[in-house]
Design an enzyme around this catalytic site. Structure first.
Site, PDB file in Angstrom:
ATOM      1  N   ARG A  63       0.832  -1.203   0.000  1.00  0.00           N
ATOM      2  CA  ARG A  63       0.000   0.000   0.000  1.00  0.00           C
ATOM      3  C   ARG A  63       0.873   1.261   0.000  1.00  0.00           C
ATOM      4  O   ARG A  63       0.529   2.256  -0.631  1.00  0.00           O
ATOM      5  CB  ARG A  63      -0.975   0.004   1.178  1.00  0.00           C
ATOM      6  N   GLU A 119      -9.622   5.857   6.901  1.00  0.00           N
ATOM      7  CA  GLU A 119      -8.192   6.143   6.855  1.00  0.00           C
ATOM      8  C   GLU A 119      -7.786   7.448   6.161  1.00  0.00           C
ATOM      9  O   GLU A 119      -6.853   8.114   6.601  1.00  0.00           O
ATOM     10  CB  GLU A 119      -7.455   4.983   6.158  1.00  0.00           C
TER      11      GLU A 119
END
Lengths: 493, 741
Positions: free
Chosen positions: B309, B694
């Site tokens: 990520r 997030e």
């Protein structure tokens, strides 16, 4: 001699005798553990057990001079159970009361709901209790007051904004609630408990806990039991027992000795009782000892300040104690008493080393004397920490300056966090004294200071940072006091 | 009482102290408490381990070591490199070695004193630099590449290169790692966990006990904060409690003390990244090469996915024609680092945002302008380095909006003026954007199940695979169920998440909780609705029936009132070998402008104002989305500023308690804090909403770069300051002092 702890819980008088085994409680069982041991009182949360997060915040109420209750938020993890003797313990379970359609929420609870000040909910009960105290003590509090009330309650979810909004909206409707209705009755019970001023002694077979109500009684027992661990708010001592593996065998709890709780102004000095809490001291110093007042605003959290005392902060003699540099700058002295005598000693002589003082085993710190300064003397205090609030100093400093004409006639440069104990930079002081107070003088002084200080590197910062800060604070002091025409306030970052 | 307003679903219980967290559960009097004895050495052989004396302590029921594990000594869920209890060697300080179950704390304390472990210390690796020198990789090196970086870098007008360190971060959930294991009949066991991933908890417990998964039931009612810290590491404490419960046949509860939690558990991965950026006179970026080196700690845990990520967010919002992203995960003798809000994204983005800040200073241009110039576009310049199109791109719109709403240009001028006039106080301003990919990059995890049961009184119980940790998932699910069923929230109960109700679930992570579980709930309800509609058509076509009447009628007509819904996110794929594919269902966008004032004599700073615009699609619940945005942002500010993790030279955590590890308090939020939700409906998601957990975290970088901007002002923005993350007062002051030389 009293043998049982008496206090109010759920509005009713409770009596606990630890002398006979009672659900496994000991004299040093914390209020948090006591409350959570009851199956119906799990609202009090344990988040850190060291007074840093506020999840276990409860409220202790005690009768004030005016016969009204004084409500104080405390961290229940830092309170030994016998410390609640003579107080009303209020927990999250007491805030809402049964109504026709379920529990009727307290205004602070309702506001927190409406402003969505809740996410995971774990900090919420403690947060509610801090809001409750704010509600009881203030009407239309300023944003600053709200933040001060909530500093000791960590929330990792919300970003606090919604909680602040809830506080502002709940605390503008007066402080009347269902506790107000019950207040006279509660005060009656508490006064009844407090009427008995015989020593409270809790003695299971392993620990002896003494709680005197009168100073002579405290001094008498200290003479007999010089090995006793003396404490007042227990914010530090509680951690030794609960976190640091110490087992305290004899404990002398001074928190009920009212004779030690005063702030008196005399012509040329202030006399501060060693048992005055930091919060009481903060209020008392406003407008009288501005630098002291300002430093105390950044001392711990409200929960800590409600317990901690000036005597305790001094006795700990921590190199990073917040008040000690200031007391050096104020040229304060300490009164130490035994049952038969007392002596006054300068703060510089009182401090001996790392957590070491001149206090003798049978002596108590009873008073701190702070001489008044003349209008030509400037005192300022600074604290640099990793987090601005609720943090221990990385570097703290307090400076005293008196000019004669444009020359320095007297200077004290006291630093915390720069050595094994709080110290004065005496070489630098000597260098500066008698010279013209100027930027170039201060630049020169910064070099001396650099050579004079040998701080350590630790979890809070590297030595190089500490040195730079110490030198820069001197410059900051100069910049803020180039002349003496200002308001006597120094700027804390 | 369930209040009508679905927002108050749990809040009412929280605010009255009635909500039950794991440590508050009613238990029977056989309950034992468990303690974990852990390593004090970062790397050592266990020479001997003596528990005999400790077993004699009154009240002690069991003491277990690695050899007492009936199943496999393993807690790794993906890569199986993480022993449940250390066997012959320990590989980090905080590694569990011995488990003790006793009747009270006092007995645990006594027992701990009597357990004698002899170690033979071995050489530890305690920092990324050493691990890099030894090339001690914990996973294969990965690469995502487009164009020809090497020749582009040669041909470009300017290039800058550098290194950036970003620090670790402690989750500091208010509720420490907790678990309660209750043995049942035979060897079956029920676990009450504080875990973001009940299914993984079930697998780990079954593994260590040598049971089939159907003998282990895991229930998660609520979590007192997680932030990624309980995605895998909530499993550990559950496994330990399960071993003790299995050995003693008594319920066993383990609540990690705060300091133990800080010492034992993994953190956000610290990164050491090197980069080179090539650009033209205007600031248009032509080439970017970055190497992201992650400190994995002692085991793999989720490191591969986190590194992935980080790599997938290394270019953040910018189209860069020639780009090479290399990712390496290094093994050190520290607790295995783990998921933390943003999951590598923040570490990847910090590097490019800092690089652009440097480009702007180099070209003497405004950094926001350079950002805007390089944004992904709508029709062209809209393909990521891994080949996915940046669809439904809101970057330019949000940028224009926030320039106006934050009054960016005027404030920039005012700040320049202020900095001219003040020698020791300096202000700084920064605008940073975020583009965050939504979906698990491990494609198969993008699935969810839900079981919806209707009862004949018209009440409904909704079970789904997501866990509630404060992010408001249960409330959103309740709203979805209420509106899909057309009945009031008071008739619906969202049940505790339980592996026996909904099996084989994915962790509640990657911001995907309401996206995938909400869809699964909707799908279950669609099944029920079509059954009930068919029934009504047949039995009572003309008369309107209440939901309750309909349920009764269904039961009487032998129509099932229970349905299982399933959802998988469509169209996802990602090839790790080639670094190409379509890993994300969509992107979430946001931007922040922050202003700070730095006291250049102490390095302390004040956050003065933050403006945020966060893209949330058609918000299901604005109060929740706003709360996620605020909270995520402040947590990001913490990572960027005061939250500093330090170890000593022997690998001991120096910042092991809240005494020295500082998270933001109420005083650390900006006094002027303006949040705007950008409510543009997004096609294809549950009720056209977007994930929000997030993305706002990374908006904290605006504060970090505003601080750098203020530092840089001390030299009139002529010299690049030395800078790293977190920007503690110490980092700030030392950077300023260095600029003076």
């Amino acid at each position: 001699m009293q043998k049982s702890i008496k206090f109010i819980l759920d509005g009713e008088k409770v009596k606990i005798s630890i002398n006979h085994p009672y659900h496994g409680f000991t004299p040093t069982t914390t209020l948090l553990d006591f409350l959570r041991s009851q199956t119906k009182r799990k609202g009090v949360k344990e988040g850190c057990s060291q007074g840093d997060c506020g999840a276990c915040t409860v409220v202790l109420a005690e009768p004030g001079e005016d016969g009204k209750l004084i409500y104080k938020a405390v961290n229940s993890c830092l309170v030994f159970l016998p410390m609640v003797h003579g107080k009303q313990v209020i927990t999250i379970e007491n805030l809402s009361i049964p109504g026709p359609s379920g529990l009727e929420l307290h205004p602070v609870q309702q506001a927190l709901l409406e402003h969505h000040g809740i996410q995971c909910g774990f900090c919420t009960p403690g947060m509610v209790m801090s809001l409750f105290v704010l509600f009881k003590n203030y009407s239309n509090p300023s944003l600053e007051t709200v933040k001060d009330a909530l500093t000791g309650n960590l929330c990792r979810c919300t970003g606090y904004q919604s909680i602040v909004q809830a506080a502002l909206s709940a605390c503008n409707q007066g402080s009347r609630d269902h506790f107000s209705i019950d207040e006279d009755r509660v005060v009656g019970i508490l006064n009844d408990i407090l009427e008995n001023r015989d020593m409270l002694e809790i003695n299971d077979d392993r620990q002896r806990y003494l709680k005197p109500f009168l100073l002579w009684s405290a001094l008498k027992y200290l003479k007999m039991l010089p090995e006793a661990t003396i404490f007042n708010g227990a914010t530090d001592v509680a951690l030794r027992q609960t976190q640091k593996g110490a087992f305290l065998k004899v404990l002398l709890d001074l928190s009920s000795v009212k004779e030690l709780r005063y702030f008196r102004e005399e012509e040329d000095r202030y006399r501060i009782g060693a048992g005055l809490t930091i919060e009481e001291l903060k209020k008392a110093t406003a407008g009288k000892l501005p630098a002291f007042h300002q430093m105390l605003q950044r001392f711990g959290s409200l929960q800590i300040r409600n317990l901690a005392t000036l005597g305790g902060n001094l006795a700990g003699a921590s190199p990073i104690g917040d008040t000690i540099p200031l007391l050096l700058a104020y040229k304060a002295s300490v009164q130490l008493s035994t049952i038969t005598a007392s002596r006054e000693i300068g703060i510089d002589k009182f401090l001996k080393g790392y957590h070491q003082t001149d206090l003798q085993p049978d002596e108590l710190i009873t008073e701190i004397v702070v001489p008044k300064t003349d209008g030509e003397t400037k005192i300022a205090a600074y604290k640099v920490s990793k987090r601005n609030e609720l943090d221990i100093s990385t570097v703290s400093a307090a400076f005293r300056l008196k000019l004669k004409g444009n020359k320095v006639s007297e200077i004290i440069l006291a630093f915390g966090g720069m050595a094994q104990l709080t110290i004065r930079a005496k070489k630098t002081e000597r260098f500066v004294t008698g010279k013209v107070w100027s930027r170039s003088l201060v630049e020169g002084a910064r070099h001396i200071l650099d050579q004079e200080m040998t701080p350590i590197s630790d979890a809070r910062a590297e030595a190089s940072f500490r040195i730079s800060v110490a030198k820069n604070l001197l410059l900051k002091f100069y910049l803020e006091n180039k002349s003496f025409n200002d308001t006597g306030k120094s700027e804390l970052p | 009482m369930i209040p009508e307003n679905p927002n108050y679903h749990s809040d009412y219980d929280h605010v009255t102290g009635q909500s039950v967290f794991l440590n508050d559960m009613a238990t029977d009097d056989r309950l034992l408490i468990g303690k974990v004895i852990y390593s004090r050495h970062p790397h050592a052989r266990i020479r001997s381990l003596e528990i005999k004396e400790a077993l004699k302590v009154k009240g002690v029921h069991a003491i277990l070591t690695a050899k007492d594990i009936p199943g496999e000594n393993q807690m790794g869920t993906i890569i199986r490199d993480e022993p449940c209890l250390a066997g012959d060697t320990v590989t980090f300080i905080g590694q569990a070695i011995v488990l003790v179950a006793a009747e009270d704390e006092e007995a645990l304390r006594q027992a701990e004193k009597l357990i004698a472990i002899e170690f033979e210390p071995m050489e530890p690796i305690l920092d990324i630099e050493t691990a890099m020198a030894l090339n001690d990789l914990i996973a294969p090196e990965r690469k995502i590449e487009r164009g020809d970086v090497v020749s582009a870098m040669k041909n470009v007008r300017h290039h800058l290169s550098g290194t950036l360190k970003t620090g670790a971060q402690e989750h500091w959930y208010l509720e420490t790692q907790s678990a309660l294991a209750v043995p049942g009949e035979g060897r079956e066991i029920r676990i009450y966990a504080s875990s973001q991933s009940p299914t993984d908890t079930q697998a780990v417990v079954a593994g260590v006990l040598g049971l089939l998964k159907n003998q282990v039931e895991v229930e998660v009612r609520r979590i007192g904060g997680a932030f990624g810290g309980k995605e895998t590491q909530g499993n550990h404490v559950a496994a330990w409690a399960a071993l003790l419960a299995n050995a003693t046949h008594c319920p066993v509860k383990i609540i990690l003390p705060r300091n133990d939690d800080q010492i034992m558990t993994g953190k956000r991965h610290r990164f050491l990244s090197t980069y080179e950026i090539g650009f033209d006179d205007d600031g248009m970026i032509q080439a970017y090469s970055v190497e992201l080196n992650a400190d994995a700690g002692s085991a793999t845990d989720l490191t591969r996915a986190i590194l992935e990520r980080a790599m997938l967010h290394a270019e953040n919002c910018y189209f860069i024609p020639h780009i090479r992203i290399v990712g390496r995960a290094l093994r050190t003798n520290l607790p295995s680092n783990t998921a933390f809000r943003g999951f590598g994204g923040p570490q990847g983005m910090a590097v490019i945002e800092n690089a652009i800040d440097r480009v702007a200073r180099f070209l003497k241009k405004d950094a926001a302008e350079i950002r805007f110039l390089n944004f992904y576009q709508q029709q062209e310049r809209n393909i990521t380095p891994y080949g996915e199109e940046v669809a439904n791109n809101h970057l330019s719109r949000i940028y224009q909006d926030i320039l106006v709403s934050s009054d960016y240009l005027n404030r920039k001028k005012a700040i320049a003026q202020f900095n001219q006039e003040n020698e020791f106080l300096k202000k700084g301003l920064a605008l940073t954007p975020v583009k965050f990919g939504i979906s698990f990059t491990t494609a198969f995890l993008n699935q969810a199940g839900a079981l919806v049961n209707c009862y004949t009184d018209g009440s409904v119980m909704v079970n789904h695979g997501g866990t509630e940790m404060g992010q408001g998932l249960y409330t959103k699910i309740l709203q979805i169920a209420s509106s899909e069923l057309g009945i009031p929230p008071a008739m619906i109960k969202v049940n505790a998440t339980n592996t026996s109700k909904v099996p084989n679930t994915s962790p509640t992570a990657a911001s995907s909780g309401s996206d995938i579980n909400g869809m699964a709930v909707k799908n279950a309800i669609d099944i029920l609705k079509s059954r009930l509609a068919g029934l009504k058509e047949k039995i009572s076509p003309d008369k309107d029936l209440t939901f309750e009447e309909l349920c009764k009628l269904a039961h009487e007509n032998q129509v099932s009132l229970s349905a299982f819904g399933f959802y998988k996110t469509p169209g996802l794929s990602f090839n790790r070998e080639t670094g190409k594919g379509h890993p994300f269902f969509y992107f979430s966008f946001g931007m922040a402008v922050s202003e700070v004032m730095v006291d250049t004599l102490t390095g302390s700073y004040t956050l003065l104002r933050s403006d945020i615009i966060q893209d949330v699609g058609d918000s299901i619940n604005e109060a929740i989305d706003r709360g996620q945005t605020e909270g995520g942002f402040i947590q990001g500010v913490g990572w960027c500023t005061m939250e500093e993790i330090k170890w000593d030279k022997n690998g001991n955590l120096l910042t092991f308690s809240p005494d020295t590890y500082k998270i933001p308090t109420v005083n650390d939020i900006p006094p002027d804090f303006r949040i705007t939700l950008s409510n543009v409906p997004h096609e294809g998601t549950i009720r056209q909403s977007k994930a929000v957990g997030e993305p706002p975290f990374m908006l904290g970088l605006s504060v970090w770069l505003a601080i750098k901007n203020a530092i840089s002002a001390t030299k009139n923005h002529e010299t690049e300051p030395e800078f790293s993350l977190p920007a503690t007062y110490e980092v700030i002051l030392m950077a300023i002092e260095k600029l003076k030389d």
